[in-house]
Write a protein that holds these residues in place. Structure first.
Motif, PDB file in Angstrom:
ATOM      1  N   ARG A  15       7.795 -18.302 -11.544  1.00 44.13           N
ATOM      2  CA  ARG A  15       7.119 -16.845 -12.254  1.00 44.13           C
ATOM      3  C   ARG A  15       7.618 -16.223 -13.135  1.00 44.13           C
ATOM      4  O   ARG A  15       7.056 -15.975 -14.181  1.00 44.13           O
ATOM      5  CB  ARG A  15       6.565 -16.117 -10.780  1.00 44.13           C
ATOM      6  CG  ARG A  15       5.852 -14.829 -11.158  1.00 44.13           C
ATOM      7  CD  ARG A  15       5.459 -14.025 -10.030  1.00 44.13           C
ATOM      8  NE  ARG A  15       4.791 -14.558  -8.918  1.00 44.13           N
ATOM      9  CZ  ARG A  15       3.562 -14.394  -8.812  1.00 44.13           C
ATOM     10  NH1 ARG A  15       3.015 -13.406  -9.781  1.00 44.13           N
ATOM     11  NH2 ARG A  15       2.737 -15.017  -7.950  1.00 44.13           N
ATOM     12  N   SER A  16       9.159 -15.959 -12.917  1.00 45.31           N
ATOM     13  CA  SER A  16       9.980 -15.514 -13.997  1.00 45.31           C
ATOM     14  C   SER A  16       9.845 -16.019 -15.215  1.00 45.31           C
ATOM     15  O   SER A  16       9.696 -15.418 -16.445  1.00 45.31           O
ATOM     16  CB  SER A  16      11.297 -15.028 -13.385  1.00 45.31           C
ATOM     17  OG  SER A  16      12.227 -14.661 -14.286  1.00 45.31           O
ATOM     18  N   THR A  19       6.422 -15.712 -16.900  1.00 44.38           N
ATOM     19  CA  THR A  19       6.395 -14.394 -17.409  1.00 44.38           C
ATOM     20  C   THR A  19       7.111 -14.135 -18.774  1.00 44.38           C
ATOM     21  O   THR A  19       6.580 -13.527 -19.862  1.00 44.38           O
ATOM     22  CB  THR A  19       6.777 -13.277 -16.411  1.00 44.38           C
ATOM     23  OG1 THR A  19       5.970 -13.579 -14.992  1.00 44.38           O
ATOM     24  CG2 THR A  19       6.197 -11.894 -16.917  1.00 44.38           C
ATOM     25  N   ASP A  20       8.245 -14.602 -18.862  1.00 43.59           N
ATOM     26  CA  ASP A  20       9.107 -14.473 -20.106  1.00 43.59           C
ATOM     27  C   ASP A  20       8.520 -15.146 -21.113  1.00 43.59           C
ATOM     28  O   ASP A  20       8.624 -14.770 -22.179  1.00 43.59           O
ATOM     29  CB  ASP A  20      10.722 -15.165 -19.708  1.00 43.59           C
ATOM     30  CG  ASP A  20      11.307 -14.814 -20.731  1.00 43.59           C
ATOM     31  OD1 ASP A  20      11.784 -13.495 -21.277  1.00 43.59           O
ATOM     32  OD2 ASP A  20      11.892 -15.788 -21.361  1.00 43.59           O
ATOM     33  N   ARG A  23       5.685 -13.475 -22.589  1.00 40.78           N
ATOM     34  CA  ARG A  23       6.204 -12.040 -23.383  1.00 40.78           C
ATOM     35  C   ARG A  23       6.613 -12.326 -24.620  1.00 40.78           C
ATOM     36  O   ARG A  23       6.207 -11.847 -25.753  1.00 40.78           O
ATOM     37  CB  ARG A  23       7.320 -11.323 -22.448  1.00 40.78           C
ATOM     38  CG  ARG A  23       7.889 -10.237 -23.214  1.00 40.78           C
ATOM     39  CD  ARG A  23       8.804  -9.485 -22.457  1.00 40.78           C
ATOM     40  NE  ARG A  23       9.996 -10.359 -21.912  1.00 40.78           N
ATOM     41  CZ  ARG A  23      10.837 -11.010 -22.839  1.00 40.78           C
ATOM     42  NH1 ARG A  23      10.847 -10.561 -24.175  1.00 40.78           N
ATOM     43  NH2 ARG A  23      11.831 -11.846 -22.356  1.00 40.78           N
ATOM     44  N   ARG A  28      -1.257 -13.085 -22.664  1.00 42.12           N
ATOM     45  CA  ARG A  28      -1.305 -12.132 -21.620  1.00 42.12           C
ATOM     46  C   ARG A  28      -2.026 -12.840 -20.352  1.00 42.12           C
ATOM     47  O   ARG A  28      -2.857 -13.614 -20.380  1.00 42.12           O
ATOM     48  CB  ARG A  28      -2.719 -11.111 -21.890  1.00 42.12           C
ATOM     49  CG  ARG A  28      -2.854 -10.222 -20.605  1.00 42.12           C
ATOM     50  CD  ARG A  28      -4.007  -9.094 -21.342  1.00 42.12           C
ATOM     51  NE  ARG A  28      -5.274  -9.726 -21.877  1.00 42.12           N
ATOM     52  CZ  ARG A  28      -6.344  -9.914 -20.984  1.00 42.12           C
ATOM     53  NH1 ARG A  28      -6.181  -9.616 -19.587  1.00 42.12           N
ATOM     54  NH2 ARG A  28      -7.385 -10.322 -21.554  1.00 42.12           N
ATOM     55  N   ILE A  29      -1.398 -12.715 -19.225  1.00 40.99           N
ATOM     56  CA  ILE A  29      -1.595 -13.640 -18.036  1.00 40.99           C
ATOM     57  C   ILE A  29      -2.890 -12.901 -17.240  1.00 40.99           C
ATOM     58  O   ILE A  29      -2.755 -11.702 -17.006  1.00 40.99           O
ATOM     59  CB  ILE A  29      -0.521 -13.603 -17.265  1.00 40.99           C
ATOM     60  CG1 ILE A  29       0.679 -14.455 -17.697  1.00 40.99           C
ATOM     61  CG2 ILE A  29      -0.733 -14.350 -15.811  1.00 40.99           C
ATOM     62  CD1 ILE A  29       2.124 -14.377 -17.048  1.00 40.99           C
ATOM     63  N   TRP A  32      -2.897 -15.699 -11.508  1.00 39.10           N
ATOM     64  CA  TRP A  32      -1.640 -16.747 -11.080  1.00 39.10           C
ATOM     65  C   TRP A  32      -2.199 -17.649 -10.226  1.00 39.10           C
ATOM     66  O   TRP A  32      -3.343 -17.470  -9.223  1.00 39.10           O
ATOM     67  CB  TRP A  32      -0.710 -15.850 -10.534  1.00 39.10           C
ATOM     68  CG  TRP A  32       0.145 -15.197 -11.388  1.00 39.10           C
ATOM     69  CD1 TRP A  32      -0.088 -13.827 -11.565  1.00 39.10           C
ATOM     70  CD2 TRP A  32       1.245 -15.570 -12.210  1.00 39.10           C
ATOM     71  NE1 TRP A  32       0.959 -13.279 -12.391  1.00 39.10           N
ATOM     72  CE2 TRP A  32       1.629 -14.387 -12.890  1.00 39.10           C
ATOM     73  CE3 TRP A  32       2.039 -16.798 -12.181  1.00 39.10           C
ATOM     74  CZ2 TRP A  32       2.892 -14.419 -13.652  1.00 39.10           C
ATOM     75  CZ3 TRP A  32       3.145 -16.812 -13.147  1.00 39.10           C
ATOM     76  CH2 TRP A  32       3.330 -15.813 -13.717  1.00 39.10           C
TER      77      TRP A  32
END
Length: 497
Positions: A15-16, A19-20, A23, A28-29, A32
């Motif tokens: 997930r990290s 997300t990175d 960014r 834009r997520i 999930w």
């Protein structure tokens, strides 16, 4: 995201990274989707929700931690990528910066899927090798607890919850030993089933007497039959036939029994008798398995050959038997009707005839020898035909390989015909083997026991014992207002085609 096991990449790390990536790339997520502890070998997973969302225009891209998180089957992975791209979407990897819109990027992504499949295959091969090694040593494939046995030599692994390790204080190693508190019940289950009790009666008996499954739950018909079919109590292991290449060993019905290292609780005689009864009842309908009347499925119309149905009359349930085919197909059968007590009396008379005269032993021996000889001749003939069909299959396979011009449809049609013939021959061969076995069985003790206890035995036990003694009871019309004629044929007599 996928796989929540500790030795795998944790969902938090995945997930990290995603997300990175979002960014850095300005994405834009919007949703999930987690496929925790699901195999990547197929797409029967929640990832289909993401593909559906792309097709519905709810999102533009799907990003995975790595391409191997998308799938571990190259063909399936590429097919579903194409499904996404066909509607203008993209499948991205947060840690593998391939530009799939270029030839090199597409090639790299395809290789990533192929490598993921190879890694999955290697894991599967290693797992299969470990299971096969255990089976060759007479151990169960996974080492799970078994009902009726105490597993020794293994203790919980405190560092890995839910797993076990070798017990350093037990020099004998991993093994299963019969549980003295359950051994008697285990034997009783087989004896009750062979005696004619159905699975629902065994379930009731187990639950009423406080017996629980290895997980502490209530018994059900499926779990009882799985327990008995396993053959573990007979000192055997039920494993997938290695000759079968179906790829689904847990679901496949092609199984074989191999000798285990554990001590048997029941004898091989009881186990083999269970298999015979199980095979005989496997294709029966529920009403036949839990018969209300002793002749259920054994009594047939002598004119059309179909089984007779119980009929109510004179205010009595199951007063008689009747053929229902004549109502549906009067051109096939004119119908027949008989009283149930008359049919049962005809059967009992047949059985009494076999034990009333001691001199009948000679004729019985002659009949058994004739039956054995006929069954042996049939077995030899069917074996030769089976060899011929196998040779034809091999010849057809060689022709298909050598002749590239042979249409696939013709090959498939011929192959299916030969395979159907082979299955029919195998069924006939099994029947002749059973007839040979029946020829060596002394039915007199069973007949005497049934005659003596006929009025006191439960219906299911009477039905089970009759199935071992009677091939069929055929009923024939003899004319208007005249009693029907009964033809009762015992299992000690050769079957008439």
């Amino acid at each position: 995201m996928s796989m929540a096991r500790e030795e795998m990449i944790s969902p938090d790390i995945q997930r990290s990274a995603i997300t990175d990536w979002a960014r850095r790339t300005g994405r834009r997520i919007v949703r999930w989707i987690e496929d925790l502890d699901e195999t990547g070998r197929n797409f029967k997973r929640r990832i289909i929700e993401g593909i559906t969302a792309i097709e519905a225009g709810e999102a533009r891209e799907i990003v995975a931690y790595r391409y191997d998180r998308w799938g571990r089957n190259a063909v399936g992975s590429l097919a579903n990528v194409h499904r996404v791209e066909a509607v203008g979407g993209q499948v991205q990897s947060a840690t593998e910066p391939y530009d799939a819109e270029t030839a090199v990027g597409k090639y790299s992504r395809t290789n990533a899927f192929a490598i993921a499949e190879m890694q999955s295959d290697i894991i599967g091969e290693n797992w299969s090798a470990a299971i096969n090694n255990r089976i060759e040593r007479g151990m169960t494939g996974t080492g799970t607890p078994r009902w009726g046995y105490i597993r020794k030599g293994r203790i919980p692994d405190l560092d890995r919850p839910g797993r076990y390790r070798r017990d350093p204080d037990d020099p004998l190693g991993e093994r299963y030993e019969p549980d003295p508190e359950l051994s008697g019940a285990y034997v009783s289950l087989y004896e009750r089933y062979v005696a004619g009790e159905g699975s629902h009666q065994l379930v009731r008996w187990l639950n009423v007497n406080g017996f629980r499954t290895v997980r502490g739950g209530q018994w059900h018909m499926t779990t009882v039959l799985q327990l008995l079919d396993s053959g573990f109590a007979a000192g055997l292991l039920r494993v997938h036939d290695r000759r079968c290449k179906c790829g689904q060993p847990m679901r496949c019905t092609k199984v074989v029994y191999v000798e285990g290292a554990h001590k048997a609780i029941i004898g091989m005689g009881l186990w083999e008798e269970y298999l015979r009864v199980r095979e005989r009842t496997r294709d029966m309908g529920p009403r036949t398995k839990q018969a209300l009347y002793p002749l259920a499925s054994l009594i047939k119309c002598g004119h059309c050959g179909f089984a007779l149905s119980a009929a109510n009359a004179m205010g009595v349930r199951g007063f008689g038997y009747r053929c229902t085919i004549f109502r549906q197909r009067p051109d096939v059968c004119e119908g027949v009707w008989c009283k149930r007590v008359d049919a049962e009396e005809a059967v009992l008379a047949k059985l009494r005839e076999k034990v009333s005269d001691l001199d009948a032993r000679a004729s019985l021996t002659t009949a058994r020898e004739a039956m054995r000889a006929a069954a042996y001749a049939d077995r030899e003939r069917l074996t030769r035909e089976l060899v011929r069909v196998d040779q034809s299959l091999r010849k057809l396979a060689r022709q298909q390989l050598m002749d590239e011009g042979m249409p696939e449809a013709i090959y498939a049609e011929l192959r299916d015909e030969l395979l159907t013939s082979r299955r029919d021959l195998e069924k006939e061969l099994d029947r002749t083997k059973e007839e040979e076995r029946q020829a060596d069985v002394d039915h007199e003790p069973v007949i005497r026991g049934l005659l003596e206890e006929w009025d006191t035995l439960p219906v299911q036990q009477r039905r089970a014992m009759l199935a071992r003694l009677i091939r069929y009871v055929k009923v024939y019309r003899t004319g208007p207002r005249r009693p029907p004629r009964f033809e009762v044929r015992g299992t000690w007599e050769p079957e008439i085609a």
